[in-house]
Design a protein around this motif. Structure first.
Motif, PDB file in Angstrom:
ATOM      1  N   GLU A  43      76.927  25.559  82.122  1.00 29.18           N
ATOM      2  CA  GLU A  43      77.181  26.597  81.276  1.00 29.18           C
ATOM      3  C   GLU A  43      77.555  25.763  79.941  1.00 29.18           C
ATOM      4  OE1 GLU A  43      80.565  28.651  82.631  1.00 29.18           O
ATOM      5  OE2 GLU A  43      79.489  29.570  84.303  1.00 29.18           O
ATOM      6  N   ASN A  44      78.303  24.776  79.727  1.00 33.28           N
ATOM      7  CA  ASN A  44      78.344  24.091  78.499  1.00 33.28           C
ATOM      8  C   ASN A  44      77.114  23.649  77.939  1.00 33.28           C
ATOM      9  OD1 ASN A  44      80.954  24.756  78.768  1.00 33.28           O
ATOM     10  ND2 ASN A  44      81.747  22.838  79.487  1.00 33.28           N
ATOM     11  N   ALA A  45      76.117  23.035  78.855  1.00 37.62           N
ATOM     12  CA  ALA A  45      75.092  22.480  78.402  1.00 37.62           C
ATOM     13  C   ALA A  45      74.173  23.506  77.896  1.00 37.62           C
ATOM     14  CB  ALA A  45      74.120  21.764  79.586  1.00 37.62           C
ATOM     15  N   SER A  46      73.994  24.786  78.405  1.00 32.20           N
ATOM     16  CA  SER A  46      73.064  25.933  77.775  1.00 32.20           C
ATOM     17  C   SER A  46      73.718  26.357  76.707  1.00 32.20           C
ATOM     18  CB  SER A  46      73.119  27.149  78.701  1.00 32.20           C
ATOM     19  OG  SER A  46      74.246  27.458  79.017  1.00 32.20           O
ATOM     20  N   GLU A  47      74.994  26.319  76.651  1.00 29.61           N
ATOM     21  CA  GLU A  47      75.788  26.923  75.083  1.00 29.61           C
ATOM     22  C   GLU A  47      75.513  25.822  74.237  1.00 29.61           C
ATOM     23  OE1 GLU A  47      79.655  27.532  76.124  1.00 29.61           O
ATOM     24  OE2 GLU A  47      79.309  29.479  77.609  1.00 29.61           O
ATOM     25  N   ASN A  48      75.573  24.564  74.639  1.00 27.70           N
ATOM     26  CA  ASN A  48      75.243  23.720  73.441  1.00 27.70           C
ATOM     27  C   ASN A  48      73.912  23.776  73.014  1.00 27.70           C
ATOM     28  OD1 ASN A  48      78.161  22.869  73.573  1.00 27.70           O
ATOM     29  ND2 ASN A  48      77.545  21.117  75.254  1.00 27.70           N
ATOM     30  N   ALA A  49      72.983  23.899  74.029  1.00 27.02           N
ATOM     31  CA  ALA A  49      71.500  23.874  73.841  1.00 27.02           C
ATOM     32  C   ALA A  49      71.192  24.996  72.786  1.00 27.02           C
ATOM     33  CB  ALA A  49      70.720  23.790  74.675  1.00 27.02           C
ATOM     34  N   ALA A  50      71.748  26.077  72.944  1.00 30.50           N
ATOM     35  CA  ALA A  50      71.666  27.426  72.073  1.00 30.50           C
ATOM     36  C   ALA A  50      72.291  27.178  70.931  1.00 30.50           C
ATOM     37  CB  ALA A  50      72.240  28.507  72.884  1.00 30.50           C
ATOM     38  N   ARG A  51      73.562  26.578  70.690  1.00 32.47           N
ATOM     39  CA  ARG A  51      74.306  26.197  69.530  1.00 32.47           C
ATOM     40  C   ARG A  51      73.075  25.323  68.687  1.00 32.47           C
ATOM     41  NH1 ARG A  51      78.121  24.328  71.505  1.00 32.47           N
ATOM     42  NH2 ARG A  51      79.389  26.412  71.782  1.00 32.47           N
ATOM     43  N   ASP A  52      72.557  24.370  69.378  1.00 29.20           N
ATOM     44  CA  ASP A  52      71.898  23.383  68.532  1.00 29.20           C
ATOM     45  C   ASP A  52      70.786  24.039  68.127  1.00 29.20           C
ATOM     46  OD1 ASP A  52      73.604  21.397  69.067  1.00 29.20           O
ATOM     47  OD2 ASP A  52      72.548  20.594  70.733  1.00 29.20           O
ATOM     48  N   VAL A  53      70.005  25.073  68.772  1.00 33.78           N
ATOM     49  CA  VAL A  53      68.792  25.831  68.130  1.00 33.78           C
ATOM     50  C   VAL A  53      69.233  26.634  67.258  1.00 33.78           C
ATOM     51  CG1 VAL A  53      67.112  27.485  69.027  1.00 33.78           C
ATOM     52  CG2 VAL A  53      67.616  25.574  70.509  1.00 33.78           C
ATOM     53  N   ARG A  54      70.357  27.339  66.987  1.00 36.31           N
ATOM     54  CA  ARG A  54      70.743  28.142  66.000  1.00 36.31           C
ATOM     55  C   ARG A  54      71.103  27.448  64.749  1.00 36.31           C
ATOM     56  NH1 ARG A  54      73.595  30.914  70.423  1.00 36.31           N
ATOM     57  NH2 ARG A  54      75.507  29.727  69.645  1.00 36.31           N
TER      58      ARG A  54
END
Length: 268
Positions: free
Chosen positions: A224-235
């Motif tokens: 979950e943290n990995a997907s959230e971090n990836a989405a945050r990086d994209v934003r």
């Protein structure tokens, strides 16, 4: 070994038990009186070297003590307390007999043979305890070539003959009892061990414990943290790109404004 003759012995003692029951004596009273008589014969005669007379007294009370079971069956007074009392008093009587023999031999200067008598006493206690403990765990332990009845007959016969002057009979009997008691202990250990191993093999294996929710959470959090971090990086990357484009366009507009301003100014 002599347990096989107990049914026949019970049939012989039942009529005698009916006669004794008419006197009103309870089975527990018979047990206590029999044990007291054995103690008197063993500790009153054996330490003084009067083996023959001691055996006569002990034999009389041992036979009397055998009536407690017959009286209990006739009167219907069979109880767990009576069984416990009878077994415990049997151990006391056995200890008194071998202790009396040991003291008598020691006073007569036969220290080594007195030590053998002590060993027979301890081995007899272990034989009885092994059976009681096995039955308490739910196993059967009716094995052995030297149970209580055999040990009692051998020691009383040999002690009585020694009191009559027969040489070496008590020495041979004690050594034989020591060996037979040791073998009986080994037989009972082996029997109980075999039953315990069979019980372990037939017992179903315990099911594997299911993972608890607490144990699953640490495995879920990294994903979950990995997907959230990836989405945050994209934003963040999108915001940076948008900021760069906005910044670049604003600069060009300012440049054109300055050119127009400078062109509109009157020349000197």
């Amino acid at each position: 070994m002599l347990n096989k003759v107990r049914p026949a012995l019970g049939r012989v003692l039942t009529p005698v038990g009916r006669t004794v029951a008419r006197t009103g004596v309870s089975p527990n009273a018979i047990t206590i009186i029999g044990t007291a008589g054995v103690l008197a014969g063993a500790l009153g005669f054996f330490p003084r070297g009067e083996f023959f007379w001691g055996v006569l007294v002990i034999t009389a009370f041992v036979l009397f003590d055998m009536l407690d079971g017959a009286v209990a069956r006739v009167t219907g007074k069979i109880s767990k307390w009576g069984a416990f009392l009878d077994s415990t008093m049997d151990r006391v009587a056995d200890a008194a007999i071998f202790s009396g023999v040991m003291i008598g031999l020691y006073r007569d200067g036969q220290e080594q043979l007195a030590g053998v008598a002590l060993y027979c006493l301890v081995a007899g206690v272990v034989v009885s305890y092994a059976k009681a403990r096995a039955e308490g765990l739910g196993y059967t332990c009716n094995v052995g070539i030297a149970e209580r009845a055999e040990r009692l007959i051998v020691i009383l016969v040999a002690t009585g003959l020694d009191g009559l002057g027969v040489p070496y009979v008590l020495t041979v009997a004690l050594w034989v009892l020591a060996v037979l008691s040791t073998v009986t202990v080994g037989q009972r250990f082996a029997t109980v061990r075999a039953q315990a191993l069979a019980d372990t093999e037939t017992r179903p294996a315990a099911p594997a414990p299911s993972p608890s929710p607490k144990a699953e959470r640490p495995r879920e959090r990294p994903s979950e943290n990995a997907s959230e971090n990836a989405a945050r990086d994209v934003r963040k990357a999108a915001r940076r790109d948008g900021a760069k484009r906005a910044k670049g366009g604003g600069g060009r507009r300012k440049w054109h404004v300055r050119k127009l301003d400078s062109a509109s100014e009157p020349r000197p």
